[in-house]
Design a protein around this motif. Structure first.
Motif, short mmCIF file in Angstrom:
data_model
loop_
_atom_site.label_atom_id
_atom_site.label_comp_id
_atom_site.label_asym_id
_atom_site.label_seq_id
_atom_site.Cartn_x
_atom_site.Cartn_y
_atom_site.Cartn_z
N PRO A 41 28.34 44.80 38.37
CA PRO A 41 29.05 46.07 38.60
C PRO A 41 30.42 45.91 39.27
O PRO A 41 31.38 46.54 38.86
N VAL A 42 30.53 45.06 40.28
CA VAL A 42 31.81 44.91 40.97
C VAL A 42 32.85 44.34 40.02
O VAL A 42 33.97 44.83 39.94
N SER A 43 32.47 43.31 39.26
CA SER A 43 33.41 42.69 38.33
C SER A 43 33.81 43.65 37.21
O SER A 43 34.97 43.75 36.84
N ALA A 44 32.83 44.35 36.66
CA ALA A 44 33.11 45.29 35.58
C ALA A 44 34.05 46.40 36.06
O ALA A 44 34.98 46.78 35.35
N ASN A 65 33.77 48.55 46.39
CA ASN A 65 32.47 48.58 47.06
C ASN A 65 31.80 47.22 47.03
O ASN A 65 30.57 47.13 47.08
N GLN A 66 32.58 46.15 46.97
CA GLN A 66 32.01 44.81 46.90
C GLN A 66 31.16 44.52 48.13
O GLN A 66 30.08 43.92 48.01
N GLN A 76 26.60 36.89 49.53
CA GLN A 76 27.96 37.07 49.05
C GLN A 76 28.04 36.68 47.58
O GLN A 76 27.28 35.84 47.11
N THR A 77 28.96 37.30 46.89
CA THR A 77 29.19 36.94 45.49
C THR A 77 30.22 35.82 45.43
O THR A 77 30.98 35.61 46.36
N ILE A 78 30.21 35.11 44.32
CA ILE A 78 31.15 34.01 44.11
C ILE A 78 32.47 34.59 43.62
O ILE A 78 32.49 35.51 42.81
N ASP A 79 33.57 34.04 44.09
CA ASP A 79 34.89 34.42 43.60
C ASP A 79 35.07 33.79 42.22
O ASP A 79 35.33 32.58 42.10
N TYR A 84 36.66 29.63 38.14
CA TYR A 84 37.27 29.27 36.86
C TYR A 84 38.50 28.38 37.06
O TYR A 84 38.74 27.46 36.29
N GLU A 85 39.27 28.64 38.10
CA GLU A 85 40.43 27.81 38.40
C GLU A 85 39.99 26.38 38.73
O GLU A 85 40.59 25.41 38.23
#
Length: 101
Positions: A41-44, A65-66, A76-79, A84-85
């Motif tokens: 949801p946060v990414s979308a 709302n992360q 915690q979510t991954i950046d 990808y970088e």
């Protein structure tokens, strides 16, 4: 980035390209884009907000709302952009090492 058979065959030759860009142009390195596969949801929400322009993006960044999402998730979510970088850099380094070392 991936080393090609052509690149492996040219290893050590005097006329071998010396930069990653030149290696890719010569067909010694193949480039394949990373596919974004995270639709939490946060990414979308961030993806959809990015389509609305700069003002909407800055509003989203300030009101995301992360923190609540991570609280509900229990971690915690991954950046994903950093992930990808780092993945891209590892593939570039591996190609350079394989062809120019």
């Amino acid at each position: 980035y991936f080393v090609t058979d052509k690149g492996l065959a040219a290893r050590g030759q005097a006329d071998q390209p010396r930069t990653l860009e030149a290696l890719a142009s010569a067909g010694h390195v193949a480039v394949e884009p990373l596919v974004y596969e995270d639709f939490l949801p946060v990414s979308a929400a961030g993806i959809f907000q990015s389509n609305l322009g700069d003002a909407a993006q800055s509003h989203y960044a300030a009101h995301s709302n992360q923190a609540e999402f991570e609280k509900a998730l229990g971690r915690q979510t991954i950046d994903e952009l950093k992930l990808y970088e780092e993945t891209q850099q590892r593939s570039m380094d591996a190609c350079t090492q394989a062809l120019l070392a």
